[in-house]
Design a protein around this motif. Structure first.
Motif, PDB file in Angstrom:
ATOM      1  N   GLY A 101     -19.599 -29.253   6.810  1.00  0.00           N
ATOM      2  CA  GLY A 101     -20.242 -28.330   8.174  1.00  0.00           C
ATOM      3  C   GLY A 101     -19.794 -26.986   8.151  1.00  0.00           C
ATOM      4  O   GLY A 101     -19.852 -26.457   9.303  1.00  0.00           O
ATOM      5  N   ALA A 102     -19.624 -26.571   7.035  1.00  0.00           N
ATOM      6  CA  ALA A 102     -18.945 -25.154   7.006  1.00  0.00           C
ATOM      7  C   ALA A 102     -19.982 -24.061   7.003  1.00  0.00           C
ATOM      8  O   ALA A 102     -21.231 -24.498   6.718  1.00  0.00           O
ATOM      9  CB  ALA A 102     -17.972 -24.854   5.761  1.00  0.00           C
ATOM     10  N   VAL A 103     -19.826 -22.842   7.512  1.00  0.00           N
ATOM     11  CA  VAL A 103     -20.862 -21.838   7.574  1.00  0.00           C
ATOM     12  C   VAL A 103     -20.751 -21.058   6.387  1.00  0.00           C
ATOM     13  O   VAL A 103     -21.585 -20.196   6.037  1.00  0.00           O
ATOM     14  CB  VAL A 103     -20.788 -20.986   8.824  1.00  0.00           C
ATOM     15  CG1 VAL A 103     -21.260 -21.788  10.164  1.00  0.00           C
ATOM     16  CG2 VAL A 103     -19.503 -20.413   8.940  1.00  0.00           C
ATOM     17  N   GLY A 104     -19.459 -20.923   5.593  1.00  0.00           N
ATOM     18  CA  GLY A 104     -19.206 -20.311   4.629  1.00  0.00           C
ATOM     19  C   GLY A 104     -18.069 -20.909   3.621  1.00  0.00           C
ATOM     20  O   GLY A 104     -17.195 -21.636   4.480  1.00  0.00           O
ATOM     21  N   GLY A 105     -17.619 -20.215   2.680  1.00  0.00           N
ATOM     22  CA  GLY A 105     -16.639 -20.837   1.966  1.00  0.00           C
ATOM     23  C   GLY A 105     -16.355 -20.313   0.685  1.00  0.00           C
ATOM     24  O   GLY A 105     -17.560 -19.736  -0.021  1.00  0.00           O
ATOM     25  N   ILE A 106     -15.322 -20.499  -0.133  1.00  0.00           N
ATOM     26  CA  ILE A 106     -15.056 -20.016  -1.426  1.00  0.00           C
ATOM     27  C   ILE A 106     -14.267 -21.073  -2.145  1.00  0.00           C
ATOM     28  O   ILE A 106     -13.547 -21.840  -1.383  1.00  0.00           O
ATOM     29  CB  ILE A 106     -14.277 -18.495  -1.745  1.00  0.00           C
ATOM     30  CG1 ILE A 106     -12.935 -18.674  -0.804  1.00  0.00           C
ATOM     31  CG2 ILE A 106     -14.886 -17.602  -1.142  1.00  0.00           C
ATOM     32  CD1 ILE A 106     -12.123 -17.433  -1.175  1.00  0.00           C
ATOM     33  N   ASN A 107     -14.155 -20.959  -3.705  1.00  0.00           N
ATOM     34  CA  ASN A 107     -13.290 -22.056  -4.155  1.00  0.00           C
ATOM     35  C   ASN A 107     -11.638 -21.474  -4.076  1.00  0.00           C
ATOM     36  O   ASN A 107     -11.534 -20.152  -3.691  1.00  0.00           O
ATOM     37  CB  ASN A 107     -13.523 -21.818  -5.535  1.00  0.00           C
ATOM     38  CG  ASN A 107     -13.223 -20.504  -6.438  1.00  0.00           C
ATOM     39  OD1 ASN A 107     -14.086 -19.688  -6.217  1.00  0.00           O
ATOM     40  ND2 ASN A 107     -12.303 -20.670  -7.076  1.00  0.00           N
ATOM     41  N   ALA A 108     -10.733 -22.340  -4.354  1.00  0.00           N
ATOM     42  CA  ALA A 108      -9.586 -21.626  -4.115  1.00  0.00           C
ATOM     43  C   ALA A 108      -8.445 -21.950  -5.099  1.00  0.00           C
ATOM     44  O   ALA A 108      -8.568 -21.231  -6.174  1.00  0.00           O
ATOM     45  CB  ALA A 108      -9.084 -22.559  -2.774  1.00  0.00           C
ATOM     46  N   ASP A 109      -7.693 -22.934  -5.200  1.00  0.00           N
ATOM     47  CA  ASP A 109      -6.576 -23.051  -5.850  1.00  0.00           C
ATOM     48  C   ASP A 109      -6.923 -23.379  -7.511  1.00  0.00           C
ATOM     49  O   ASP A 109      -7.743 -24.059  -7.624  1.00  0.00           O
ATOM     50  CB  ASP A 109      -5.440 -24.129  -5.400  1.00  0.00           C
ATOM     51  CG  ASP A 109      -3.979 -23.866  -5.969  1.00  0.00           C
ATOM     52  OD1 ASP A 109      -3.792 -23.038  -6.444  1.00  0.00           O
ATOM     53  OD2 ASP A 109      -3.283 -24.668  -5.645  1.00  0.00           O
ATOM     54  N   PHE A 110      -6.069 -22.710  -8.394  1.00  0.00           N
ATOM     55  CA  PHE A 110      -6.142 -23.389  -9.918  1.00  0.00           C
ATOM     56  C   PHE A 110      -5.377 -24.759  -9.721  1.00  0.00           C
ATOM     57  O   PHE A 110      -5.091 -25.364  -8.959  1.00  0.00           O
ATOM     58  CB  PHE A 110      -5.195 -22.477 -10.754  1.00  0.00           C
ATOM     59  CG  PHE A 110      -5.113 -20.962 -10.646  1.00  0.00           C
ATOM     60  CD1 PHE A 110      -6.199 -20.128 -11.606  1.00  0.00           C
ATOM     61  CD2 PHE A 110      -4.475 -20.124  -9.606  1.00  0.00           C
ATOM     62  CE1 PHE A 110      -6.093 -18.939 -11.766  1.00  0.00           C
ATOM     63  CE2 PHE A 110      -4.874 -18.758  -9.602  1.00  0.00           C
ATOM     64  CZ  PHE A 110      -5.987 -18.117 -10.758  1.00  0.00           C
ATOM     65  N   PHE A 111      -6.211 -25.540 -11.022  1.00  0.00           N
ATOM     66  CA  PHE A 111      -6.032 -26.942 -10.919  1.00  0.00           C
ATOM     67  C   PHE A 111      -5.846 -27.508 -12.379  1.00  0.00           C
ATOM     68  O   PHE A 111      -6.141 -26.859 -13.215  1.00  0.00           O
ATOM     69  CB  PHE A 111      -7.276 -27.709 -10.231  1.00  0.00           C
ATOM     70  CG  PHE A 111      -8.446 -27.309 -10.680  1.00  0.00           C
ATOM     71  CD1 PHE A 111      -9.182 -28.323 -11.638  1.00  0.00           C
ATOM     72  CD2 PHE A 111      -9.228 -26.230 -10.528  1.00  0.00           C
ATOM     73  CE1 PHE A 111     -10.145 -27.899 -12.209  1.00  0.00           C
ATOM     74  CE2 PHE A 111     -10.504 -26.052 -10.749  1.00  0.00           C
ATOM     75  CZ  PHE A 111     -11.073 -27.070 -11.829  1.00  0.00           C
ATOM     76  N   ASN A 112      -5.479 -28.654 -12.346  1.00  0.00           N
ATOM     77  CA  ASN A 112      -5.248 -29.365 -13.809  1.00  0.00           C
ATOM     78  C   ASN A 112      -6.859 -29.705 -14.177  1.00  0.00           C
ATOM     79  O   ASN A 112      -7.149 -30.955 -14.018  1.00  0.00           O
ATOM     80  CB  ASN A 112      -4.498 -30.773 -13.408  1.00  0.00           C
ATOM     81  CG  ASN A 112      -4.337 -31.681 -14.653  1.00  0.00           C
ATOM     82  OD1 ASN A 112      -4.134 -32.855 -14.578  1.00  0.00           O
ATOM     83  ND2 ASN A 112      -4.161 -30.986 -15.893  1.00  0.00           N
ATOM     84  N   MET A 113      -7.415 -28.703 -15.036  1.00  0.00           N
ATOM     85  CA  MET A 113      -8.671 -29.106 -15.279  1.00  0.00           C
ATOM     86  C   MET A 113      -8.812 -29.848 -16.718  1.00  0.00           C
ATOM     87  O   MET A 113      -9.919 -30.470 -17.050  1.00  0.00           O
ATOM     88  CB  MET A 113      -9.214 -27.494 -15.639  1.00  0.00           C
ATOM     89  CG  MET A 113     -10.591 -27.645 -16.022  1.00  0.00           C
ATOM     90  SD  MET A 113     -11.394 -25.852 -15.994  1.00  0.00           S
ATOM     91  CE  MET A 113     -12.886 -26.335 -16.408  1.00  0.00           C
ATOM     92  N   SER A 114      -7.757 -29.589 -17.728  1.00  0.00           N
ATOM     93  CA  SER A 114      -8.063 -30.342 -18.626  1.00  0.00           C
ATOM     94  C   SER A 114      -6.575 -30.484 -19.390  1.00  0.00           C
ATOM     95  O   SER A 114      -5.646 -30.090 -18.688  1.00  0.00           O
ATOM     96  CB  SER A 114      -8.581 -29.319 -19.908  1.00  0.00           C
ATOM     97  OG  SER A 114      -7.804 -28.091 -19.913  1.00  0.00           O
ATOM     98  N   GLU A 115      -6.633 -31.590 -20.352  1.00  0.00           N
ATOM     99  CA  GLU A 115      -5.360 -32.051 -20.788  1.00  0.00           C
ATOM    100  C   GLU A 115      -5.360 -32.123 -22.371  1.00  0.00           C
ATOM    101  O   GLU A 115      -5.084 -33.278 -22.958  1.00  0.00           O
ATOM    102  CB  GLU A 115      -4.722 -33.465 -20.427  1.00  0.00           C
ATOM    103  CG  GLU A 115      -4.259 -33.398 -18.873  1.00  0.00           C
ATOM    104  CD  GLU A 115      -2.916 -32.501 -18.957  1.00  0.00           C
ATOM    105  OE1 GLU A 115      -2.239 -32.473 -19.976  1.00  0.00           O
ATOM    106  OE2 GLU A 115      -2.680 -31.941 -17.939  1.00  0.00           O
ATOM    107  N   SER A 116      -5.840 -31.188 -23.091  1.00  0.00           N
ATOM    108  CA  SER A 116      -5.905 -31.110 -24.547  1.00  0.00           C
ATOM    109  C   SER A 116      -4.650 -31.187 -25.359  1.00  0.00           C
ATOM    110  O   SER A 116      -4.505 -31.444 -26.491  1.00  0.00           O
ATOM    111  CB  SER A 116      -6.752 -29.724 -25.029  1.00  0.00           C
ATOM    112  OG  SER A 116      -5.848 -28.522 -24.652  1.00  0.00           O
TER     113      SER A 116
END
Length: 413
Positions: A101-116
């Motif tokens: 129910g947010a009126v706005g927002g952005i993405n935030a922290d870096f994350f464990n996206m891949s494990e090549s």
């Protein structure tokens, strides 16, 4: 002749010293923060929350971006963590914002996206830094060598967060884990809470907040190198209502009941856990401890500090231009700024980390963090009367990326 006041001379000397420290090019970048910034029209989403576009002239061309200005002094206006309900999960910023129910927002922290670098080990999607949502501590920070994202400036760490206290004031702070595992033979330090990576020799706790993702990644890499081999010296203990109910040589997966905690140990941590057998009593305690503020935080998210006291930190990267996301605060922590650039394919230019810090200063931030960028950079708003948010920037690649968490703006709650 009029004598210049000593206070003015000292202020000028400080500015010149800072410019010399950054170097001629960096000083020019900082000086351009004002004259290189142009705003578009302002849209009031709700009282206390404004949205507008901007352009900013950097060394690699003119970047286009989107800005949310959030006045935390406005009754009912708050920010909180957007997340998919579990630490080891991902979602689109638009979906997370709509669900909350947010009126706005952005993405935030870096994350464990891949494990090549670790074949057969699934990526968790879990973020790097600490996280607090609605006053609840969800996780602590991974070891420095295990983080994803650009190089950290000197003096910063994976424990650094942008946070809002119970007093409604935003701050940059550092959250460390204080925890222990009480065994019948003694006490073992707790080195992690819902983290995708544990320090060598450590013990980590995983709760229902982690989700059902595999915990194998916890024993991969080491404190200095994310791609180091996975340890084969591991042990896992499941504790329910203070009693050991299961043990295993290898970290597992699956949902964790609300009344249970799973302990994962590697190397020395595994050795300590191997003393446990079903029926043993275990007391697990953990909390996040702030370095600067003792009043407690209702929101916190990990990020890379780039601005303090209105000045960029020393050692910021100033060569690679990229799509960026940032968040910061001004007015003594009472106004927050949430920013995302358009993807470079659409805007023709990105910004270096130093340019991003200079831009945040020009906007009005006294302190700011660099958040996950590139294809993750996303800013959404919900227009007055609209049933859902709309993505306002042009994400790199043309579509929203699944991300670990975000910063949501709320009104009326």
């Amino acid at each position: 002749m009029t004598r210049r006041p000593r206070r003015v001379r000292l202020a000028i000397s400080a500015v010149l010293a800072w410019t010399a420290l950054l170097g001629g090019t960096s000083g020019a970048v900082a000086a351009a923060a004002g004259d290189g910034l142009r705003y578009g029209a302002t849209t009031v989403l709700v009282p206390g929350v404004d949205y507008r576009t901007f352009t900013y002239r950097g060394a690699h061309g003119t970047a286009r971006g989107h800005l949310l200005t959030v006045d935390l002094r406005t009754p009912g206006v708050t920010v909180d963590l957007l997340h998919p309900g579990v630490v080891a999960g991902r979602g689109k910023v638009s979906g997370l914002a709509n669900a909350a129910g947010a009126v706005g927002g952005i993405n935030a922290d870096f994350f464990n996206m891949s494990e090549s670098q670790h074949p057969g080990v699934p990526a968790t999607g879990a973020p790097v830094g600490p996280a607090i949502a609605a006053g609840r501590a969800l996780k602590s920070a991974v070891p420095l060598g295990q983080r994803f994202g650009p190089r950290l400036p000197p003096g910063t760490s994976t424990e650094d967060v942008l946070a809002v206290g119970t007093d409604g004031v935003a701050r940059l702070d550092r959250l460390r884990l204080a925890g222990s595992v009480g065994l019948e033979e003694g006490t073992v330090a707790l080195d992690g809470l819902n983290q995708y990576a544990l320090p060598v020799g450590g013990v980590g706790a995983y709760t229902s907040d982690w989700g059902g993702a595999s915990r194998l990644r916890a024993a991969c890499g080491d404190d200095l190198k994310r791609g180091a081999p996975c340890s084969d010296d591991t042990y896992e203990v499941t504790v329910s209502q203070g009693e050991v109910v299961d043990v295993a040589e290898r970290p597992g997966e699956g949902e964790i009941p609300p009344d249970a905690v799973v302990l994962v140990g590697r190397e020395a941590g595994a050795e300590a856990l191997r003393t446990l057998v079903p029926g043993d009593t275990v007391d697990v305690r953990q909390r996040l401890v702030a370095s600067a503020y003792g009043g407690g935080y209702r929101f916190a998210v990990g990020g890379c500090p780039i601005l303090r006291g209105g000045f960029p930190l020393a050692g910021l990267e100033n060569r690679v231009a990229a799509t960026r996301t940032a968040a910061g605060y001004g007015a003594g922590g009472q106004v927050m700024y949430l920013l995302a650039l358009d993807g470079r394919a659409e805007s023709g230019a990105g910004l270096t980390v130093l340019e991003l810090a200079s831009l945040m200063s020009g906007i009005g931030s006294q302190a700011a963090v660099n958040l996950d960028g590139g294809g993750s950079s996303t800013l959404v708003t919900r227009a007055p009367g609209a049933p859902a948010v709309k993505v306002r920037n042009h994400p790199a690649g043309g579509t929203e990326r699944l991300v670990a968490n975000g910063i949501g703006v709320f009104a009326g709650g």
